[in-house]
Write a protein that holds these residues in place. Sequence first.
Motif, PDB file in Angstrom:
ATOM      1  N   UNK A  36       0.840  -1.206   0.000  1.00 34.00           N
ATOM      2  CA  UNK A  36       0.000   0.000   0.000  1.00 34.00           C
ATOM      3  C   UNK A  36       0.870   1.249   0.000  1.00 34.00           C
ATOM      4  N   UNK A  37       0.321   2.356  -0.487  1.00 28.18           N
ATOM      5  CA  UNK A  37       1.110   3.577  -0.609  1.00 28.18           C
ATOM      6  C   UNK A  37       1.575   4.112   0.744  1.00 28.18           C
ATOM      7  N   UNK A  38       0.820   3.849   1.793  1.00 32.19           N
ATOM      8  CA  UNK A  38       1.212   4.329   3.122  1.00 32.19           C
ATOM      9  C   UNK A  38       2.587   3.807   3.530  1.00 32.19           C
ATOM     10  N   UNK A  39       2.924   2.609   3.092  1.00 33.69           N
ATOM     11  CA  UNK A  39       4.225   2.034   3.435  1.00 33.69           C
ATOM     12  C   UNK A  39       5.349   2.658   2.622  1.00 33.69           C
ATOM     13  N   UNK A  40       5.025   3.205   1.464  1.00 34.03           N
ATOM     14  CA  UNK A  40       6.024   3.920   0.666  1.00 34.03           C
ATOM     15  C   UNK A  40       6.237   5.328   1.199  1.00 34.03           C
ATOM     16  N   UNK A  41       5.147   5.942   1.635  1.00 38.91           N
ATOM     17  CA  UNK A  41       5.227   7.322   2.120  1.00 38.91           C
ATOM     18  C   UNK A  41       5.986   7.426   3.426  1.00 38.91           C
ATOM     19  N   UNK A  42       5.893   6.398   4.249  1.00 39.51           N
ATOM     20  CA  UNK A  42       6.562   6.430   5.555  1.00 39.51           C
ATOM     21  C   UNK A  42       7.208   5.076   5.820  1.00 39.51           C
ATOM     22  N   UNK A  43       8.264   4.755   5.093  1.00 43.33           N
ATOM     23  CA  UNK A  43       8.895   3.439   5.240  1.00 43.33           C
ATOM     24  C   UNK A  43       9.530   3.267   6.609  1.00 43.33           C
ATOM     25  N   UNK A  44       9.408   2.078   7.156  1.00 40.48           N
ATOM     26  CA  UNK A  44       9.954   1.797   8.477  1.00 40.48           C
ATOM     27  C   UNK A  44      11.467   1.553   8.387  1.00 40.48           C
ATOM     28  N   UNK A  45      12.173   1.842   9.464  1.00 40.24           N
ATOM     29  CA  UNK A  45      13.595   1.512   9.574  1.00 40.24           C
ATOM     30  C   UNK A  45      13.752   0.003   9.404  1.00 40.24           C
ATOM     31  N   UNK A  46      14.663  -0.394   8.491  1.00 43.73           N
ATOM     32  CA  UNK A  46      14.837  -1.823   8.229  1.00 43.73           C
ATOM     33  C   UNK A  46      16.237  -2.317   8.571  1.00 43.73           C
ATOM     34  N   UNK A  47      17.011  -1.484   9.275  1.00 44.34           N
ATOM     35  CA  UNK A  47      18.342  -1.891   9.709  1.00 44.34           C
ATOM     36  C   UNK A  47      19.442  -1.631   8.710  1.00 44.34           C
ATOM     37  N   UNK A  48      19.091  -1.469   7.443  1.00 44.56           N
ATOM     38  CA  UNK A  48      20.121  -1.371   6.413  1.00 44.56           C
ATOM     39  C   UNK A  48      20.601   0.066   6.236  1.00 44.56           C
ATOM     40  N   UNK A  49      21.905   0.229   6.325  1.00 48.16           N
ATOM     41  CA  UNK A  49      22.559   1.507   6.054  1.00 48.16           C
ATOM     42  C   UNK A  49      23.316   1.345   4.741  1.00 48.16           C
ATOM     43  N   UNK A  50      23.118   2.270   3.817  1.00 53.63           N
ATOM     44  CA  UNK A  50      23.668   2.134   2.464  1.00 53.63           C
ATOM     45  C   UNK A  50      24.936   2.981   2.325  1.00 53.63           C
ATOM     46  N   UNK A  51      26.038   2.329   1.960  1.00 56.49           N
ATOM     47  CA  UNK A  51      27.289   3.029   1.685  1.00 56.49           C
ATOM     48  C   UNK A  51      27.252   3.524   0.242  1.00 56.49           C
ATOM     49  N   UNK A  52      27.380   4.820   0.070  1.00 57.15           N
ATOM     50  CA  UNK A  52      27.259   5.442  -1.247  1.00 57.15           C
ATOM     51  C   UNK A  52      28.601   6.019  -1.692  1.00 57.15           C
ATOM     52  N   UNK A  53      28.956   5.779  -2.945  1.00 56.51           N
ATOM     53  CA  UNK A  53      30.147   6.396  -3.516  1.00 56.51           C
ATOM     54  C   UNK A  53      29.850   7.853  -3.855  1.00 56.51           C
ATOM     55  N   UNK A 127       2.878   7.794 -12.536  1.00 58.07           N
ATOM     56  CA  UNK A 127       1.670   7.299 -11.879  1.00 58.07           C
ATOM     57  C   UNK A 127       2.036   6.115 -10.989  1.00 58.07           C
ATOM     58  N   UNK A 128       1.691   6.198  -9.721  1.00 60.48           N
ATOM     59  CA  UNK A 128       1.929   5.102  -8.781  1.00 60.48           C
ATOM     60  C   UNK A 128       0.672   4.257  -8.678  1.00 60.48           C
ATOM     61  N   UNK A 129       0.777   2.988  -9.004  1.00 55.07           N
ATOM     62  CA  UNK A 129      -0.342   2.053  -8.870  1.00 55.07           C
ATOM     63  C   UNK A 129       0.013   1.066  -7.762  1.00 55.07           C
TER      64      UNK A 129
END
Length: 391
Positions: A36-53, A127-129
């Motif tokens: 559901x869109x609510x989970x995209x709008x406010x995603x929960x912390x999932x433990x993963x930290x992303x290392x970015x170049x 468009x988000x479906x």
Amino acid sequence: MLNFDIVIVGAGPAGLCFAQAVAGCGLRIAILERQPESMLADPAFDGREIALTHHSAHIMQALGLWQRIDNNAISLLRDAQVLNGPSLYAMQIEHDANKTASLGYLVANHLIRKAAYEAVKASPDITLLTASDITAISTDNDGAYISLANGTKVQAQLLVAADSRFSETRRAMGIPATMHDFGKTMMVCVMEHSIPHHHVAWEWFDYGQTLALLPMNGTQSSVVITLPAADIQRLMSLNEAEFNQEIALRFKHRLGSMQLASTRHAYPLVTAYASQLVAKRFALIGDAAVGMHPVTAHGFNFGLFGINVLADEIKTAKSRGSNIAASALLERYQRKHRFKTRPLFLATHAIAKLYGNDTIPARLIRAASLRLGNSISPFKRAVAHMLTEAS
């Protein structure tokens, strides 16, 4: 029937970033997402930290994502060290080897997802479906066709899969993937510790376990522990006081006392590499194309690279009035993405195999290779350049 130019399956970071990358050039874009869109709008912390170049940070800036993330939530990865077994000796990978202020940056996965969702929602081209379950997928010379469980039919010029390394869309299109299950599970969480990290990332191939530390702002770090599944289950079940003591012990108290500062999350250690990244009017991106081993922290960076390549090819074709799903265009994307990812994908498997082997000969080779790598300056500069991707 809903008609679009591009349909993307999966509203994770890769799918959202790709939609944003191709927006603004006159294409009609749809994203199909099971959640559901609510989970995209406010995603929960999932433990993963992303290392970015640095290159990935530049792409995120161009996509309008970086500006949507609080600066205080972006941590510097100044340097890195690789340790082996109980020894204090480490191969040092320093930022100044490539004349940069840091090797890269650290940003929480859920914050990247939230920023990407906000950017997509602000685009009139996308468009988000959501809450969309796919029941059938096919492509032919004329288009791509998707059937949804609610009876809706969707048609597009190009279908793009961004639905994880376990991609159901990839399977539905008949594309196999080389998958390797390491038989281990990763547990990730944030820990507070009394000894400062000095913004140095750790990759510690200890005997019987692999530990990683990604330095966050202040005196916190993202901690990744890789063990057999049963051992991870036991760690996950410990009360907080027991957990704190065990993690400090596993790090041999090199970070002093340690306290849990987040929820704990576990993920199976499985890699994937699709046998082909494209098919007729179809392309794979992100982990659906290449699901990397986390040892080099390059998974999302490779995802952004591929997104950038494919988006540039599509926008160029659009500007010329050409077919945005032409076979030649998709083949160019596949060739560039394979050239970028295949060598490191294979190398990480070799590293994981060697440093996951605790036999006496392997221990000797591990220690010797670490010291040899530390003594060869061109090698260390090459590693630093791979990690930073600084221009």
